[in-house]
Scaffold this active site. Structure first.
Site, mmCIF file in Angstrom:
data_model
loop_
_atom_site.group_PDB
_atom_site.id
_atom_site.type_symbol
_atom_site.label_atom_id
_atom_site.label_comp_id
_atom_site.label_asym_id
_atom_site.label_seq_id
_atom_site.Cartn_x
_atom_site.Cartn_y
_atom_site.Cartn_z
ATOM 1 N N ASP A 9 -54.543 -31.640 -27.421
ATOM 2 C CA ASP A 9 -55.370 -31.645 -28.558
ATOM 3 C C ASP A 9 -56.676 -32.304 -27.899
ATOM 4 O O ASP A 9 -56.762 -33.052 -27.162
ATOM 5 C CB ASP A 9 -54.759 -32.659 -29.356
ATOM 6 C CG ASP A 9 -55.416 -32.833 -30.446
ATOM 7 O OD1 ASP A 9 -56.100 -32.118 -31.394
ATOM 8 O OD2 ASP A 9 -55.603 -34.331 -30.815
ATOM 9 N N ASP A 11 -59.597 -34.368 -30.389
ATOM 10 C CA ASP A 11 -59.992 -35.253 -31.219
ATOM 11 C C ASP A 11 -58.874 -36.480 -31.271
ATOM 12 O O ASP A 11 -57.656 -35.948 -31.682
ATOM 13 C CB ASP A 11 -60.662 -35.162 -32.455
ATOM 14 C CG ASP A 11 -61.965 -34.129 -32.536
ATOM 15 O OD1 ASP A 11 -62.871 -34.519 -32.109
ATOM 16 O OD2 ASP A 11 -61.679 -33.023 -32.673
ATOM 17 N N ASP A 167 -52.095 -36.454 -30.716
ATOM 18 C CA ASP A 167 -51.823 -37.798 -31.461
ATOM 19 C C ASP A 167 -51.378 -37.819 -32.942
ATOM 20 O O ASP A 167 -51.609 -38.900 -33.504
ATOM 21 C CB ASP A 167 -53.403 -38.424 -31.221
ATOM 22 C CG ASP A 167 -54.327 -37.878 -32.257
ATOM 23 O OD1 ASP A 167 -54.424 -36.744 -32.187
ATOM 24 O OD2 ASP A 167 -54.825 -38.658 -32.951
#
Length: 224
Positions: A9, A11, A167
């Site tokens: 991922d 961001d 995240d």
């Protein structure tokens, strides 16, 4: 054995972009006379694409301004997306080490595709990514596994030989749906409880722990 490919991922995983996202969205909201939000709210707003970001930031009942707020946000973000955004500490070292070990690297974000590519090119220019994709027309966004599976095919790696690092719950759900090894990083936008609840098979609190989760053994959560 280490994964043959690692899908990241963007961001909240590779780069800390929350302040620039907040400033761009608050600018767009203020332009339309709408209330703005503190940084902490944006930890919950992001992760599922820019249209979901707009829907969460705009007050309920003001769907009439979604398109205008989206346009204002994108215009501001395009001009200011590198004001505060930087790679997280240790991330460049992790990527370099993985590449040196022969692990194929890729990025899969729910950020629009052009913005994803632009950010990666600006902040991670020397990383040998084999694929970099954001949200694209006609391709379901995460947690649908279509894009992740497409990257695995593009890299020539079976899904079971891939790790997916992120995240948020969206990333862990993507990994599970794609049959990939899920690693949750805790320095991003969501908490450990969310990552664990959505099936993170390993947790990394630091860059060193991320390398251990990917290259070391055993493959299990590093902390409760």
């Amino acid at each position: 054995m280490p994964p043959r490919a690692a899908l990241f991922d963007l961001d909240g995983t590779l780069v800390d972009s929350l302040q620039d996202i907040r400033e761009a969205m608050n600018h767009a909201l203020a332009l339309h006379g709408l209330p703005v939000h503190p940084l902490s709210d944006y930890r919950r707003f992001v992760g599922e694409g820019v249209r979901v970001l707009v829907a969460r930031a705009v007050p309920t009942g003001r769907e009439d301004v979604h398109a205008a707020v989206l346009a204002a946000y994108q215009a501001h973000y395009a001009e200011h997306h590198l004001k505060h955004t930087r790679p997280y500490p240790g991330v460049l070292g992790v990527l370099s080490r993985l590449a040196g070990e022969g692990v194929k690297l890729a990025v899969l974000s729910n950020k629009p595709d052009a913005a994803t590519r632009k950010l990666v090119a600006a902040l991670l220019p020397d990383v040998p990514f084999g694929a970099v994709y954001g949200e694209r027309t006609g391709v379901p966004r995460k947690p649908d596994p279509t894009a992740a599976l497409g990257i695995a095919t593009e890299l020539g790696v079976e899904p079971g030989d891939c790790a997916f690092i992120g995240d948020t719950a969206v990333d862990m759900d993507t990994a599970r749906a794609a049959g990939m090894y899920s690693v949750g990083v805790t320095w991003g936008f969501r908490d450990v409880e969310e990552l664990q609840a959505h099936g993170a098979r390993a947790l990394a609190h630091t860059a060193d722990e991320l390398l251990q989760a990917l290259l070391g053994a055993p493959r299990a959560a590093t902390r409760p």
